[in-house]
Design a protein around this motif. Structure first.
Motif, PDB file in Angstrom:
ATOM      1  N   THR A  78       0.743  -1.153   0.407  1.00  0.00           N
ATOM      2  CA  THR A  78       0.217  -0.121  -0.493  1.00  0.00           C
ATOM      3  C   THR A  78       0.492   1.361   0.075  1.00  0.00           C
ATOM      4  OG1 THR A  78      -1.493  -1.151   1.509  1.00  0.00           O
ATOM      5  CG2 THR A  78      -1.650   1.566   1.639  1.00  0.00           C
ATOM      6  N   VAL A  79       0.412   2.396  -0.537  1.00  0.00           N
ATOM      7  CA  VAL A  79       1.032   3.322  -0.736  1.00  0.00           C
ATOM      8  C   VAL A  79      -0.165   4.349  -0.188  1.00  0.00           C
ATOM      9  CG1 VAL A  79       0.447   3.761  -3.302  1.00  0.00           C
ATOM     10  CG2 VAL A  79       2.184   5.611  -2.159  1.00  0.00           C
ATOM     11  N   TYR A  80       0.428   5.442   0.535  1.00  0.00           N
ATOM     12  CA  TYR A  80      -0.671   6.284   0.822  1.00  0.00           C
ATOM     13  C   TYR A  80      -0.408   7.932   0.223  1.00  0.00           C
ATOM     14  CZ  TYR A  80      -1.476   2.658   4.097  1.00  0.00           C
ATOM     15  OH  TYR A  80      -1.640   1.247   4.671  1.00  0.00           O
ATOM     16  N   LEU A  81      -0.928   9.241   0.622  1.00  0.00           N
ATOM     17  CA  LEU A  81      -1.047  10.199  -0.059  1.00  0.00           C
ATOM     18  C   LEU A  81      -1.460  11.055   1.176  1.00  0.00           C
ATOM     19  CD1 LEU A  81       0.563  12.404  -1.549  1.00  0.00           C
ATOM     20  CD2 LEU A  81      -2.023  12.325  -2.628  1.00  0.00           C
ATOM     21  N   GLN A  82      -0.554  11.482   2.436  1.00  0.00           N
ATOM     22  CA  GLN A  82      -1.519  12.522   3.238  1.00  0.00           C
ATOM     23  C   GLN A  82      -1.669  13.608   2.941  1.00  0.00           C
ATOM     24  OE1 GLN A  82      -2.967  11.252   6.576  1.00  0.00           O
ATOM     25  NE2 GLN A  82      -3.424  13.503   7.245  1.00  0.00           N
ATOM     26  N   MET A  83      -3.210  14.231   2.895  1.00  0.00           N
ATOM     27  CA  MET A  83      -3.000  15.756   2.558  1.00  0.00           C
ATOM     28  C   MET A  83      -3.120  16.657   3.792  1.00  0.00           C
ATOM     29  SD  MET A  83      -5.409  15.020  -0.840  1.00  0.00           S
ATOM     30  CE  MET A  83      -5.738  16.508  -1.245  1.00  0.00           C
ATOM     31  N   ASP A  84      -2.403  17.521   4.105  1.00  0.00           N
ATOM     32  CA  ASP A  84      -3.148  17.911   4.736  1.00  0.00           C
ATOM     33  C   ASP A  84      -3.237  19.802   4.351  1.00  0.00           C
ATOM     34  OD1 ASP A  84      -0.538  16.191   7.586  1.00  0.00           O
ATOM     35  OD2 ASP A  84      -2.763  16.216   7.197  1.00  0.00           O
ATOM     36  N   SER A  85      -4.122  20.551   4.820  1.00  0.00           N
ATOM     37  CA  SER A  85      -4.684  21.893   4.672  1.00  0.00           C
ATOM     38  C   SER A  85      -4.599  22.221   3.334  1.00  0.00           C
ATOM     39  CB  SER A  85      -3.350  23.004   5.005  1.00  0.00           C
ATOM     40  OG  SER A  85      -2.977  22.684   6.596  1.00  0.00           O
ATOM     41  N   PRO A  86      -5.575  21.706   2.882  1.00  0.00           N
ATOM     42  CA  PRO A  86      -5.146  20.895   1.126  1.00  0.00           C
ATOM     43  C   PRO A  86      -6.805  22.064   0.936  1.00  0.00           C
ATOM     44  CG  PRO A  86      -7.445  19.966   2.533  1.00  0.00           C
ATOM     45  CD  PRO A  86      -6.360  19.785   3.658  1.00  0.00           C
ATOM     46  N   LYS A  87      -5.911  22.983  -0.382  1.00  0.00           N
ATOM     47  CA  LYS A  87      -6.799  24.530  -0.523  1.00  0.00           C
ATOM     48  C   LYS A  87      -8.206  23.954  -1.512  1.00  0.00           C
ATOM     49  CE  LYS A  87      -2.502  25.836   0.201  1.00  0.00           C
ATOM     50  NZ  LYS A  87      -1.198  27.485  -0.684  1.00  0.00           N
ATOM     51  N   PRO A  88      -8.663  24.355  -1.940  1.00  0.00           N
ATOM     52  CA  PRO A  88      -9.696  24.717  -3.016  1.00  0.00           C
ATOM     53  C   PRO A  88      -9.130  23.792  -4.924  1.00  0.00           C
ATOM     54  CG  PRO A  88     -10.825  26.145  -2.410  1.00  0.00           C
ATOM     55  CD  PRO A  88      -8.876  26.122  -1.534  1.00  0.00           C
ATOM     56  N   ALA A  89      -7.974  24.287  -4.431  1.00  0.00           N
ATOM     57  CA  ALA A  89      -7.214  24.681  -6.225  1.00  0.00           C
ATOM     58  C   ALA A  89      -5.921  22.758  -6.063  1.00  0.00           C
ATOM     59  CB  ALA A  89      -6.044  25.402  -6.308  1.00  0.00           C
ATOM     60  N   ASP A  90      -6.355  22.065  -4.850  1.00  0.00           N
ATOM     61  CA  ASP A  90      -5.849  20.554  -5.192  1.00  0.00           C
ATOM     62  C   ASP A  90      -7.574  19.711  -5.568  1.00  0.00           C
ATOM     63  OD1 ASP A  90      -3.619  21.202  -3.528  1.00  0.00           O
ATOM     64  OD2 ASP A  90      -4.755  21.481  -1.493  1.00  0.00           O
ATOM     65  N   THR A  91      -8.756  20.365  -6.003  1.00  0.00           N
ATOM     66  CA  THR A  91      -9.714  19.210  -5.988  1.00  0.00           C
ATOM     67  C   THR A  91      -9.035  18.626  -7.400  1.00  0.00           C
ATOM     68  OG1 THR A  91     -11.377  20.408  -4.940  1.00  0.00           O
ATOM     69  CG2 THR A  91     -12.177  19.589  -6.784  1.00  0.00           C
ATOM     70  N   ALA A  92      -9.337  17.604  -7.274  1.00  0.00           N
ATOM     71  CA  ALA A  92      -9.404  16.673  -8.831  1.00  0.00           C
ATOM     72  C   ALA A  92      -9.173  15.515  -8.927  1.00  0.00           C
ATOM     73  CB  ALA A  92      -7.884  17.225  -8.904  1.00  0.00           C
ATOM     74  N   VAL A  93      -9.582  14.383  -9.387  1.00  0.00           N
ATOM     75  CA  VAL A  93      -9.729  12.654  -9.762  1.00  0.00           C
ATOM     76  C   VAL A  93      -8.078  12.695  -9.207  1.00  0.00           C
ATOM     77  CG1 VAL A  93      -9.555  11.117 -10.344  1.00  0.00           C
ATOM     78  CG2 VAL A  93     -11.256  12.845 -10.951  1.00  0.00           C
ATOM     79  N   TYR A  94      -7.685  11.627  -7.999  1.00  0.00           N
ATOM     80  CA  TYR A  94      -5.876  11.942  -7.735  1.00  0.00           C
ATOM     81  C   TYR A  94      -5.889  10.210  -8.170  1.00  0.00           C
ATOM     82  CZ  TYR A  94      -5.462  15.805  -5.593  1.00  0.00           C
ATOM     83  OH  TYR A  94      -4.656  16.839  -5.258  1.00  0.00           O
ATOM     84  N   TYR A  95      -5.260   9.671  -8.713  1.00  0.00           N
ATOM     85  CA  TYR A  95      -4.389   8.437  -9.686  1.00  0.00           C
ATOM     86  C   TYR A  95      -3.201   8.110  -9.150  1.00  0.00           C
ATOM     87  CZ  TYR A  95      -7.893   9.590 -13.314  1.00  0.00           C
ATOM     88  OH  TYR A  95      -8.691   9.671 -13.897  1.00  0.00           O
ATOM     89  N   CYS A  96      -3.584   6.460  -8.640  1.00  0.00           N
ATOM     90  CA  CYS A  96      -1.717   5.864  -7.579  1.00  0.00           C
ATOM     91  C   CYS A  96      -1.422   5.779  -9.399  1.00  0.00           C
ATOM     92  CB  CYS A  96      -2.707   5.183  -7.006  1.00  0.00           C
ATOM     93  SG  CYS A  96      -0.563   3.920  -6.644  1.00  0.00           S
ATOM     94  N   ALA A  97       0.466   5.398  -9.532  1.00  0.00           N
ATOM     95  CA  ALA A  97       0.653   5.520  -9.868  1.00  0.00           C
ATOM     96  C   ALA A  97       1.731   4.140  -9.955  1.00  0.00           C
ATOM     97  CB  ALA A  97       1.173   6.354 -10.963  1.00  0.00           C
TER      98      ALA A  97
END
Length: 124
Positions: A78-97
């Motif tokens: 498993t790989v993780y992405l911890q998102m702290d203090s997200p902003k509206p500009a971070d809105t998107a579909v997030y893909y793992c690769a």
């Protein structure tokens, strides 16, 4: 082949936090470098984070550095992405690769396998 499945997306308020997960299956996971990308409608896929095969090296663009953290648990595939203090500009579909090669890459073309994506929406 490597199969990747993202989870953990959803709606979060600006300044909150969110953790995305990517579960991997296949011949081997620990030998692959991993990355996170994001894509908003009508926009180019954007690099978010990368981590080396053993987790010893990470890389982030300035847009997320200091706010997002990529990590991996090879025992759990498993790989993780911890998102702290997200902003509206971070809105998107997030893909793992996943990349067949151990070196980190920042271009989408450097990666060979992709998950289906998970939507992250940051409200203001």
């Amino acid at each position: 082949q490597v199969q990747l499945v993202e989870s953990g997306g959803g709606l979060v308020q600006a300044g909150g936090s969110l953790r995305l997960s990517c579960a991997a299956s296949g011949r081997t996971f620990s030998s692959y470098a991993m990355g996170w990308f994001r894509q908003a409608p009508g926009k180019e896929r954007e690099f978010v984070a990368a981590i080396s095969w053993n987790g010893g090296r990470t890389y982030y663009p300035d847009s997320v550095k200091g706010r997002f953290t990529i990590s991996r648990d090879n025992a759990k595939n498993t790989v993780y992405l911890q998102m702290d203090s997200p902003k509206p500009a971070d809105t998107a579909v997030y893909y793992c690769a996943a990349s067949r090669y151990p070196a980190l890459g920042v271009g989408a073309g450097s990666y060979d396998y992709w998950g289906q994506g998970t939507q992250v929406t940051v409200s203001s």
